[in-house]
Scaffold this active site. Structure first.
Site, PDB file in Angstrom:
ATOM      1  N   ASN A 169      42.738  44.975  39.613  1.00  0.00           N
ATOM      2  CA  ASN A 169      42.876  43.620  40.134  1.00  0.00           C
ATOM      3  C   ASN A 169      43.054  43.677  41.640  1.00  0.00           C
ATOM      4  OD1 ASN A 169      43.358  40.833  40.271  1.00  0.00           O
ATOM      5  ND2 ASN A 169      45.557  41.091  39.960  1.00  0.00           N
ATOM      6  N   HIS A 224      44.732  41.720  44.938  1.00  0.00           N
ATOM      7  CA  HIS A 224      45.810  40.747  45.172  1.00  0.00           C
ATOM      8  C   HIS A 224      45.994  40.572  46.672  1.00  0.00           C
ATOM      9  CE1 HIS A 224      49.354  38.391  44.270  1.00  0.00           C
ATOM     10  NE2 HIS A 224      50.032  39.098  45.163  1.00  0.00           N
ATOM     11  N   SER A 283      46.029  44.285  48.342  1.00  0.00           N
ATOM     12  CA  SER A 283      46.266  45.423  47.446  1.00  0.00           C
ATOM     13  C   SER A 283      45.236  45.436  46.316  1.00  0.00           C
ATOM     14  CB  SER A 283      47.666  45.328  46.815  1.00  0.00           C
ATOM     15  OG  SER A 283      48.670  45.227  47.794  1.00  0.00           O
ATOM     16  N   ASP A 313      51.073  41.677  38.490  1.00  0.00           N
ATOM     17  CA  ASP A 313      50.755  42.418  39.734  1.00  0.00           C
ATOM     18  C   ASP A 313      51.703  43.605  39.925  1.00  0.00           C
ATOM     19  OD1 ASP A 313      50.183  39.202  41.175  1.00  0.00           O
ATOM     20  OD2 ASP A 313      48.701  40.603  40.364  1.00  0.00           O
TER      21      ASP A 313
HETATM   22  C1  GRF Z   1      41.474  36.517  46.232  1.00  0.00           C
HETATM   23  O1  GRF Z   1      42.304  36.633  47.373  1.00  0.00           O
HETATM   24  C2  GRF Z   1      42.128  37.152  45.045  1.00  0.00           C
HETATM   25  O2  GRF Z   1      42.854  38.329  45.335  1.00  0.00           O
HETATM   26  C3  GRF Z   1      43.083  36.070  44.635  1.00  0.00           C
HETATM   27  O3  GRF Z   1      42.362  34.863  44.783  1.00  0.00           O
HETATM   28  C4  GRF Z   1      41.379  35.067  45.778  1.00  0.00           C
HETATM   29  C5  GRF Z   1      40.042  34.809  45.132  1.00  0.00           C
HETATM   30  O4  GRF Z   1      39.141  34.563  46.124  1.00  0.00           O
HETATM   31  N1  GRF Z   1      43.529  36.248  43.273  1.00  0.00           N
HETATM   32  P1  GRF Z   1      37.568  34.509  45.754  1.00  0.00           P
HETATM   33  O5  GRF Z   1      37.458  33.694  44.480  1.00  0.00           O
HETATM   34  O6  GRF Z   1      37.128  35.937  45.549  1.00  0.00           O
HETATM   35  O7  GRF Z   1      36.940  33.867  46.951  1.00  0.00           O
END
Ligand code: GRF
Length: 202
Positions: free
Chosen positions: A108, A110, A137, A146
């Site tokens: 994932n 984050h 991360s 997370d």
């Molecule tokens: C990313 O920062 C991801 O880590 C978080 O939400 C955002 C998603 O952005 N969970 P996108 O949909 O890839 O533009």
């Protein structure tokens, strides 16, 4: 070199997915995306269409429970049998059974420097905390929020006057670079997810 097959799960715009699609279209990149799934009609599906990647939709709100939703998501993922599942903007916590089915071959991204600011509002929480730096991360998904082993992370500055959107847009390019590199390192065998998960559980 066998190519690593990857399924990506999104919920939103999919800009991180787009970056991975672009990286994976390079002939020497050792991974390729074989399917893209979402828990809602995600805008990011447009990137799947642009790259000709099959999609699947498992609408969270159509299931009577998170567990029922997770079971169907597991069926969809099993149909593709990817080597790796990437959550990139998937804004749902996966049920324990689904994590157990795929761990540790599920990672994932984050938008924070974990373990700082876990959860669905990592960017907003960093601003609220008044910190001068946060980060991005890439982790192995475990049964927590997370909380899995950190595979890569990098600091990102918080600038005076940053709102959540400005900070998130500064974090995302770092997330994308880390994600592309981590997937490459998993494909090349530099990162062994089973080892990473085992070390974290000591
Ligand atoms: C990313 O920062 C991801 O880590 C978080 O939400 C955002 C998603 O952005 N969970 P996108 O949909 O890839 O533009």
């Amino acid at each position: 070199m066998r190519v690593l097959t990857v399924a990506v799960l999104i919920s939103g715009a999919g800009s991180n997915l787009r970056a991975l699609l672009e990286a994976a279209s390079a002939p020497d990149y050792p991974a390729r995306i074989i399917a893209i799934g979402a828990d809602r009609e995600a805008a990011g599906f447009e990137h799947a269409e642009a790259f000709g990647i099959p999609t699947f939709l498992v609408p969270f709100r159509e299931f009577e429970s998170r567990e029922a939703w997770g079971r169907e998501l597991g069926v969809q993922l099993a149909a593709w049998q990817p080597d790796l599942v990437v959550l990139s903007g998937m804004m749902r916590l996966l049920p324990a059974d689904l994590v157990a089915q795929w761990a540790p071959r599920i990672i994932n991204t984050h938008p924070a420097y974990l373990p700082e600011f876990p959860g669905a509002h990592g960017v907003r929480d960093a601003i609220a905390a008044g910190v001068t730096q946060t980060g991005a991360s890439v982790i192995v998904v475990d049964h927590g929020v997370d909380s899995g082993p950190i595979l890569a992370q990098e600091r990102v500055p918080v600038l005076p006057g940053d709102d959540e959107s400005a900070l998130h847009e500064r974090i995302k390019p770092v997330e994308r670079r880390l994600l592309i590199d981590v997937v490459r390192r998993i494909a090349d065998g530099e990162i062994d997810l089973a080892v990473a998960a085992a070390e974290a559980s000591k």
